[in-house]
Motif scaffolding. Structure first.
Motif, mmCIF file in Angstrom:
data_model
loop_
_atom_site.group_PDB
_atom_site.id
_atom_site.type_symbol
_atom_site.label_atom_id
_atom_site.label_comp_id
_atom_site.label_asym_id
_atom_site.label_seq_id
_atom_site.Cartn_x
_atom_site.Cartn_y
_atom_site.Cartn_z
ATOM 1 N N GLY A 93 0.807 -1.213 0.000
ATOM 2 C CA GLY A 93 0.000 0.000 0.000
ATOM 3 C C GLY A 93 0.835 1.255 0.000
ATOM 4 O O GLY A 93 0.289 2.354 -0.073
ATOM 5 N N ALA A 94 2.183 1.136 0.081
ATOM 6 C CA ALA A 94 3.023 2.331 0.069
ATOM 7 C C ALA A 94 2.936 2.997 -1.299
ATOM 8 O O ALA A 94 3.167 2.360 -2.328
ATOM 9 C CB ALA A 94 4.463 1.960 0.395
ATOM 10 N N LEU A 141 3.254 5.173 -13.104
ATOM 11 C CA LEU A 141 2.401 4.251 -12.356
ATOM 12 C C LEU A 141 2.842 2.827 -12.631
ATOM 13 O O LEU A 141 3.195 2.481 -13.765
ATOM 14 C CB LEU A 141 0.934 4.417 -12.765
ATOM 15 C CG LEU A 141 0.344 5.835 -12.678
ATOM 16 C CD1 LEU A 141 -1.112 5.805 -13.082
ATOM 17 C CD2 LEU A 141 0.510 6.387 -11.273
ATOM 18 N N ARG A 142 2.820 2.003 -11.589
ATOM 19 C CA ARG A 142 3.166 0.599 -11.754
ATOM 20 C C ARG A 142 1.927 -0.195 -12.126
ATOM 21 O O ARG A 142 0.801 0.122 -11.728
ATOM 22 C CB ARG A 142 3.746 0.035 -10.466
ATOM 23 C CG ARG A 142 5.007 0.742 -10.005
ATOM 24 C CD ARG A 142 5.754 -0.072 -9.001
ATOM 25 N NE ARG A 142 6.382 -1.231 -9.632
ATOM 26 C CZ ARG A 142 7.425 -1.883 -9.123
ATOM 27 N NH1 ARG A 142 7.963 -1.487 -7.981
ATOM 28 N NH2 ARG A 142 7.938 -2.923 -9.742
ATOM 29 N N GLY A 143 2.151 -1.234 -12.888
ATOM 30 C CA GLY A 143 1.066 -2.146 -13.159
ATOM 31 C C GLY A 143 0.687 -2.910 -11.892
ATOM 32 O O GLY A 143 1.513 -3.113 -11.003
ATOM 33 N N LEU A 144 -0.556 -3.298 -11.764
ATOM 34 C CA LEU A 144 -1.035 -4.011 -10.582
ATOM 35 C C LEU A 144 -1.357 -5.451 -10.963
ATOM 36 O O LEU A 144 -1.937 -5.711 -12.020
ATOM 37 C CB LEU A 144 -2.274 -3.328 -10.006
ATOM 38 C CG LEU A 144 -2.023 -1.880 -9.513
ATOM 39 C CD1 LEU A 144 -3.323 -1.248 -9.066
ATOM 40 C CD2 LEU A 144 -0.999 -1.859 -8.392
ATOM 41 N N GLY A 145 -0.955 -6.369 -10.098
ATOM 42 C CA GLY A 145 -1.157 -7.788 -10.369
ATOM 43 C C GLY A 145 -2.630 -8.179 -10.384
ATOM 44 O O GLY A 145 -3.510 -7.439 -9.961
ATOM 45 N N GLY A 146 -2.862 -9.396 -10.820
ATOM 46 C CA GLY A 146 -4.230 -9.871 -10.933
ATOM 47 C C GLY A 146 -4.821 -10.397 -9.640
ATOM 48 O O GLY A 146 -5.942 -10.916 -9.650
ATOM 49 N N VAL A 165 -11.293 -6.914 -9.670
ATOM 50 C CA VAL A 165 -11.287 -5.876 -10.698
ATOM 51 C C VAL A 165 -11.699 -4.533 -10.123
ATOM 52 O O VAL A 165 -11.050 -3.500 -10.343
ATOM 53 C CB VAL A 165 -12.209 -6.280 -11.864
ATOM 54 C CG1 VAL A 165 -12.332 -5.113 -12.854
ATOM 55 C CG2 VAL A 165 -11.678 -7.507 -12.560
ATOM 56 N N GLU A 166 -12.763 -4.501 -9.354
ATOM 57 C CA GLU A 166 -13.256 -3.225 -8.830
ATOM 58 C C GLU A 166 -12.243 -2.604 -7.878
ATOM 59 O O GLU A 166 -11.981 -1.396 -7.923
ATOM 60 C CB GLU A 166 -14.583 -3.439 -8.109
ATOM 61 C CG GLU A 166 -15.213 -2.145 -7.611
ATOM 62 C CD GLU A 166 -16.565 -2.381 -6.965
ATOM 63 O OE1 GLU A 166 -17.077 -1.430 -6.332
ATOM 64 O OE2 GLU A 166 -17.104 -3.491 -7.092
ATOM 65 N N ALA A 167 -11.626 -3.431 -7.036
ATOM 66 C CA ALA A 167 -10.630 -2.909 -6.092
ATOM 67 C C ALA A 167 -9.399 -2.413 -6.825
ATOM 68 O O ALA A 167 -8.809 -1.381 -6.457
ATOM 69 C CB ALA A 167 -10.253 -4.008 -5.093
ATOM 70 N N ARG A 168 -8.995 -3.121 -7.872
ATOM 71 C CA ARG A 168 -7.834 -2.688 -8.637
ATOM 72 C C ARG A 168 -8.103 -1.361 -9.341
ATOM 73 O O ARG A 168 -7.246 -0.465 -9.365
ATOM 74 C CB ARG A 168 -7.441 -3.759 -9.655
ATOM 75 C CG ARG A 168 -6.141 -3.396 -10.396
ATOM 76 C CD ARG A 168 -5.604 -4.522 -11.251
ATOM 77 N NE ARG A 168 -6.489 -4.793 -12.383
ATOM 78 C CZ ARG A 168 -7.243 -5.884 -12.512
ATOM 79 N NH1 ARG A 168 -7.231 -6.818 -11.566
ATOM 80 N NH2 ARG A 168 -8.007 -6.054 -13.569
ATOM 81 N N GLN A 169 -9.300 -1.214 -9.901
ATOM 82 C CA GLN A 169 -9.636 0.038 -10.570
ATOM 83 C C GLN A 169 -9.660 1.199 -9.587
ATOM 84 O O GLN A 169 -9.173 2.302 -9.891
ATOM 85 C CB GLN A 169 -10.991 -0.101 -11.277
ATOM 86 C CG GLN A 169 -10.952 -1.016 -12.487
ATOM 87 C CD GLN A 169 -12.328 -1.224 -13.100
ATOM 88 O OE1 GLN A 169 -13.361 -0.966 -12.458
ATOM 89 N NE2 GLN A 169 -12.356 -1.707 -14.337
ATOM 90 N N VAL A 200 -4.094 6.043 -7.034
ATOM 91 C CA VAL A 200 -2.664 6.247 -7.265
ATOM 92 C C VAL A 200 -2.438 7.314 -8.336
ATOM 93 O O VAL A 200 -1.560 8.185 -8.191
ATOM 94 C CB VAL A 200 -1.997 4.919 -7.674
ATOM 95 C CG1 VAL A 200 -0.556 5.148 -8.110
ATOM 96 C CG2 VAL A 200 -2.064 3.917 -6.536
ATOM 97 N N LEU A 201 -3.232 7.260 -9.408
ATOM 98 C CA LEU A 201 -3.092 8.263 -10.464
ATOM 99 C C LEU A 201 -3.324 9.677 -9.913
ATOM 100 O O LEU A 201 -2.544 10.591 -10.161
ATOM 101 C CB LEU A 201 -4.070 7.970 -11.594
ATOM 102 C CG LEU A 201 -4.162 9.038 -12.695
ATOM 103 C CD1 LEU A 201 -2.811 9.206 -13.390
ATOM 104 C CD2 LEU A 201 -5.254 8.682 -13.698
ATOM 105 N N LEU A 202 -4.401 9.847 -9.142
ATOM 106 C CA LEU A 202 -4.700 11.173 -8.607
ATOM 107 C C LEU A 202 -3.636 11.613 -7.598
ATOM 108 O O LEU A 202 -3.283 12.796 -7.526
ATOM 109 C CB LEU A 202 -6.086 11.169 -7.962
ATOM 110 C CG LEU A 202 -7.258 11.001 -8.951
ATOM 111 C CD1 LEU A 202 -8.562 10.831 -8.202
ATOM 112 C CD2 LEU A 202 -7.328 12.192 -9.891
ATOM 113 N N HIS A 203 -3.130 10.696 -6.811
ATOM 114 C CA HIS A 203 -2.079 11.007 -5.841
ATOM 115 C C HIS A 203 -0.826 11.554 -6.564
ATOM 116 O O HIS A 203 -0.301 12.610 -6.189
ATOM 117 C CB HIS A 203 -1.724 9.728 -5.065
ATOM 118 C CG HIS A 203 -0.596 9.899 -4.099
ATOM 119 N ND1 HIS A 203 -0.786 10.092 -2.757
ATOM 120 C CD2 HIS A 203 0.761 9.883 -4.292
ATOM 121 C CE1 HIS A 203 0.392 10.207 -2.155
ATOM 122 N NE2 HIS A 203 1.354 10.067 -3.064
#
Length: 464
Positions: A9-10, A26-31, A35-39, A45-48
């Motif tokens: 979460g860092a 931005l880093r890619g996020l694993g599977g 889906v909803e939590a990843r989005q 992260v993008l807004l941060h």
């Protein structure tokens, strides 16, 4: 960027952006995340990271998107961060390239940052933000995220290389147009501003905007001689010879302060001094670049100009010398009076000669003008005396020999006429009037055939 091996979460492991930077990663996020939590995580992260580029620091209370660590319960920005972001949205993107827009943005950023008090905001990021806004307040140029003048990006360096290639290919107008966006964006980049001034002088020398551009560059880079030489060119183009002289003297001071100067730079400066009719300074400067063809040309042309207007050969050794700074005005005055005499305006010429005699006492250049005036007025004895005085200062004063040759021809003093006219041809073979007068003197003698052969060899045509 590739996904991390394990989820964290860092925020610094999920993405990266510098405070006030121009980019975020931005880093890619694993599977393993739904889906909803990843989005939701990707948006947070993008807004941060995006907020960092607008100047937002971390907020250490864990409730908002600027927290150093992501939490699913985070739903937005706190009020103080929103005020800071609002300032960026109002002034960007112009505030990254325009000084006044950047100063206005910095004022609002500082107000927002000063309101961020307490342990949640205190730290290196807030300190950096306050320091950056203070630098912007005091700066006269646009600053980058580091608080220093913007440097060229790789793409801009490529554009600069293309501009230089266009100029070398003989397309200065296209080069100037292509360079202009870089010149606006990088007012503190010396190489860009030097090239912008140079191209403007080549393309639009008559515009006030060109001179203003180069003078702004001088204010930023006062030790750069080429800028002052370009401004001198603009003054010469406009007939402002005194201003050109002063710019060239300043350029010479810049060059003298450098440990390593290319000989070609001295040769270029010498040529400009000669265009400003500063003969002594042109000779002295050309002597610093001995062996260059350009310097040799300057020295030859300077010697010819001295002969034409009867300037003493070594000013420091002659009582008739004038200060080098005054040579140009005298040379131009001599040319102006000769134009009046040739136009038949003897009255204005006489008045001007009298003024010059007061301004330049004992100058053989003024005496030469007096000789010509006397000759045109038919005062032959006064003309002869004046021209002989000139030759006492400079035996190679070609105009004095020509005038004495004319005088001797009119008085049928053939031997004297031939002597002076032959001397004119020896000094300045291009003076065709001397050849024609000498042909009259040699008419009916064997010397005429020799003179005709010499003329044909010199000009590749027959003597009229």
């Amino acid at each position: 960027m590739a996904a991390p091996a394990t989820f964290s979460g860092a925020q610094h492991e999920l993405g990266f952006a510098r405070v006030l930077g121009r980019h975020c990663v931005l880093r890619g996020l694993g599977g393993e995340l739904p889906v909803e939590a990843r989005q939701r995580l990707e948006v947070a992260v993008l807004l941060h990271e995006w907020a960092h580029t607008l100047g937002a620091p971390h907020v250490r209370d864990g409730r908002g998107w600027m927290s150093p660590k992501y939490d699913v319960g985070q739903t937005g920005f706190d009020a103080r961060t929103l005020a800071l972001l609002g300032a960026g949205l109002r002034h960007l993107p112009g505030a990254r390239v325009e000084l006044e827009a950047q100063k206005a943005w910095a004022r609002e950023l500082r107000a927002a940052a000063e309101a961020m008090t307490g342990p949640a905001w205190e730290g290196a990021e807030r300190d950096f933000l306050l320091e950056w806004t203070e630098r912007v307040r005091a700066s006269s140029v646009v600053l980058g995220p580091e608080g220093t003048p913007l440097s060229l990006t790789p793409q801009e360096r490529q554009r600069l290389a293309e501009v230089i290639a266009l100029e070398k290919a003989g397309r200065p107008e296209v080069a100037a147009e292509a360079l202009e966006p870089l010149a606006v964006r990088h007012p503190q980049n010396e190489r860009v501003q030097l090239l912008a001034c140079y191209l403007a002088v080549r393309v639009t020398p008559g515009l006030d905007a060109t001179r203003e551009r180069c003078e702004r560059a001088i204010a930023r880079f006062p030790r750069e001689p080429s800028l002052r030489m370009n401004v001198a060119l603009l003054h010469l183009h406009a007939g402002r010879f005194d201003e050109a002289r002063d710019s060239l003297v300043a350029a010479r001071t810049n060059l003298e302060a450098r440990a390593d100067v290319e000989p070609a730079q001295w040769a270029d400066l010498a040529a400009l001094f000669l265009r400003a009719h500063c003969v002594t300074w042109a000779e002295q400067t050309a002597a610093r670049a001995q062996g260059l063809a350009a310097s040799t040309t300057v020295l030859e042309q300077a010697a010819r100009l001295r002969r034409q207007v009867a300037l003493p050969a070594r000013p420091e050794a002659s009582t008739a010398a004038i200060a080098p700074a005054r040579e140009g005005a005298l040379v131009r005055a001599v040319s102006g009076v000769e134009a009046l005499l040739h136009a038949g305006s003897s009255g204005p010429a006489r008045e001007r000669i009298a003024a010059l005699a007061q301004e330049y006492p004992a100058s053989p250049s003024v005496t030469l003008l007096q000789c010509e005036l006397h000759l045109l007025q038919g005062r032959l004895g006064s003309a002869r005396t004046a021209c002989e005085r000139v030759l006492a200062f400079r035996e190679d004063a070609v105009q004095a020999h020509l005038l004495l040759g004319v005088l001797a021809t009119n008085t049928r003093a053939h031997a004297r006429a031939r002597k002076h006219l032959e001397r004119v041809i020896a000094l300045e073979p291009s003076r065709t009037e001397a050849w024609h007068l000498l042909a009259r003197e040699y008419r009916g003698t064997r010397q005429l055939k020799t003179l005709q052969d010499r003329y044909r060899e010199q000009f590749a045509r027959d003597l009229p």
